[in-house]
Design an enzyme around this catalytic site. Structure first.
Site, mmCIF file in Angstrom:
data_model
loop_
_atom_site.group_PDB
_atom_site.id
_atom_site.type_symbol
_atom_site.label_atom_id
_atom_site.label_comp_id
_atom_site.label_asym_id
_atom_site.label_seq_id
_atom_site.Cartn_x
_atom_site.Cartn_y
_atom_site.Cartn_z
ATOM 1 N N ASP A 55 -1.916 6.296 -5.245
ATOM 2 C CA ASP A 55 -2.169 5.339 -4.177
ATOM 3 C C ASP A 55 -2.513 3.970 -4.742
ATOM 4 O OD1 ASP A 55 -2.841 4.067 -1.815
ATOM 5 O OD2 ASP A 55 -4.776 5.058 -1.620
ATOM 6 N N ASP A 79 0.834 -1.192 0.000
ATOM 7 C CA ASP A 79 0.000 0.000 0.000
ATOM 8 C C ASP A 79 0.876 1.253 0.000
ATOM 9 O OD1 ASP A 79 -1.983 1.886 0.322
ATOM 10 O OD2 ASP A 79 -2.378 1.404 2.413
#
Length: 486
Positions: A373, A184
């Site tokens: 992201d 992530d």
């Protein structure tokens, strides 16, 4: 099905696969990434709202704002559920196709996925509609095995579902055991489920691999606690130290977290990863410790704290995604297109200035920035910006709830430009899911949605875009690099 039951399971969309690390050379290491599936038994618009809700909370956390309340999110989901329940365009089971209809519509049933038929590299052409391979993968949620890597320091990316989420396998503890870890770029905490973990929904934390003193002789606890809240759930537990091996690089007594409390999004059996590795910058860490890539650099195992991503799509049939620590894999991108820009986010996220065009026309959206992201599936844009983009897509229409419907056959190219270099989004990546799975040339839900954004200039840019560029971050230089894929 009762709404109350549906609302308890709407955020479950995860799975795992295995891959072996390749020994690093020249202080550059590469890990495999593995896709996580979205649920296929929910109506398309409900799946969309699930991702929008996650993105809203994620973006609020990134911008330091108070996020939408549980009541607000539930209200939005209930509205979607009512719409789906009474809208005759949807079959009863959402995007699943009843087995009795398979032969009529040419769609495989959910247990009949053939990974050898998941694309030949030519299924990108969105003029043919939503890719059949993508629908097969979405329905089945099964693993599509990656090809063997062809370059040094590279590991294959196994694909789960239809391009949702990315997981790598790392070894932790003594003796070392494999843990499937979600990668992530939008957070900075590394944690693994701990022995004795309890679910906030009641019971234990599911069928996962756990870490603690009973399984690792090198496990040490600090007595300090941590808590992290994500767009799709939360965890809390203790800060510990244990041996961590990332693609054969050994971090002795690395400091990270074990989760002793997990929300159902993480604890449920359908969530197949065992923890999460945040790869933003450590000032963002709730644990107050270095990220793994920063520790690798500090210990001289890699030359710089660089993390690089090549994210693939299942419909290509290439299955060549990877995450690389310490450098960039030059075999994945065109070096003549490489551009490096400053990170403009002071908190530790990865954010850069950009401009937008669609259909070959600059939309005149100046002063915009994008948080890049890997943990976000969609692109979330301010309302006026999202409307401006979709105004350039013939046949598009608003769904009245922050989403948009576009033709599955659209050929409109949306481009984001960083450092003066345009990066086109393949039109197939604009197709989140078909409205009617029996008609892949009909309407599709757009992968660009409206978000409750902190400023009118800020976007949250996830995998809809990142599948179209090689993406690399450098902690020491505080820069972001992008290049066109080959």
């Amino acid at each position: 099905m009762q709404f109350s039951f549906l609302l308890t399971v709407l955020l479950l969309a995860l799975a795992q696969v295995e891959a072996a690390p390749v020994k690093p050379q020249q202080r550059t290491v590469t890990l495999p990434l593995k896709r996580l599936p979205q649920r296929s038994d929910l109506p398309p618009t409900v799946l969309l709202q699930q991702h929008i809700n996650r993105s809203h909370r994620r973006h609020a956390r990134m911008t330091g704002r108070e996020g939408p309340s549980d009541a607000e999110l539930v209200k939005r989901m209930e509205k979607r559920l009512h719409q789906a329940r009474y809208d005759k365009r949807f079959n009863r089971n959402g995007v699943n196709v009843p087995a009795s209809n398979n032969e009529d519509v040419g769609i495989k049933g959910p247990n009949r996925l053939d990974s050898n038929q998941l694309g030949n590299g030519n299924q990108n052409n969105s003029s043919n509609g939503f890719p059949q391979a993508g629908l097969d993968a979405q329905n089945a949620g099964n693993l599509t095995i990656a090809n063997q890597p062809t370059t040094n320091n590279s590991l294959g990316l196994d694909v789960e579902g239809n391009d949702v989420g990315y997981v790598a396998t790392v070894q932790v503890g003594t003796p070392p055991r494999d843990f499937s870890i979600l990668m992530d770029s939008g957070s900075a905490d590394f944690w693994i489920g701990g022995e004795g973990c309890q679910s906030l929904g009641g019971g234990d934390c599911g069928n996962h691999v756990f870490l603690g003193p009973n399984s690792s002789s090198s496990f040490q606890t600090s007595g300090q606690q941590f808590q992290v809240t994500y767009g799709s759930g939360q965890v809390a537990g203790d800060i510990v130290a244990d041996n961590v091996s990332i693609a054969g690089l050994d971090l002795a007594q690395h400091v990270f977290g074990v989760a002793l409390l997990e929300s159902q999004d993480f604890s449920n059996d359908t969530t197949k990863f065992d923890g999460l590795m945040g790869l933003a910058q450590s000032p963002l860490s709730n644990q107050g410790v270095l990220t793994p890539v920063e520790s690798l650099a500090k210990n001289g195992l890699i030359s710089e704290a660089i993390t690089s991503y090549k994210i693939s799509r299942v419909s290509d049939g290439l299955n060549d995604g990877e995450i690389t620590f310490g450098g960039l894999d030059a075999s994945k991108f065109d070096s003549t297109t490489l551009v490096t820009v400053d990170n403009v986010n002071p908190q530790g996220f990865w954010e850069a200035s950009f401009t937008v065009s669609a259909g070959g026309k600059d939309l005149g959206l100046t002063g915009r920035t994008a948080i890049l992201d890997t943990g976000t599936t969609l692109i979330i844009a301010p309302a006026n910006d999202a409307q401006a983009v979709h105004a350039m897509i013939p046949g598009s229409q608003s769904d009245g709830q922050g989403g948009f419907i576009i033709p599955c056959t659209t050929t409109t190219v949306v481009s984001l430009a960083f450092g003066g270099k345009n990066f086109d989004i393949n039109p197939v990546d604009l197709l989140f899911t078909p409205v009617d799975p029996n008609n892949l040339q009909g309407d599709c839900i757009s992968g660009i949605s409206t978000g409750t954004i902190g400023t009118p200039q800020q976007w949250l840019v996830g995998d809809v875009f990142l599948k179209n560029a090689y993406y690399s971050t450098n902690v020491q230089k505080n820069t972001i690099s992008l290049a066109k894929l080959v």
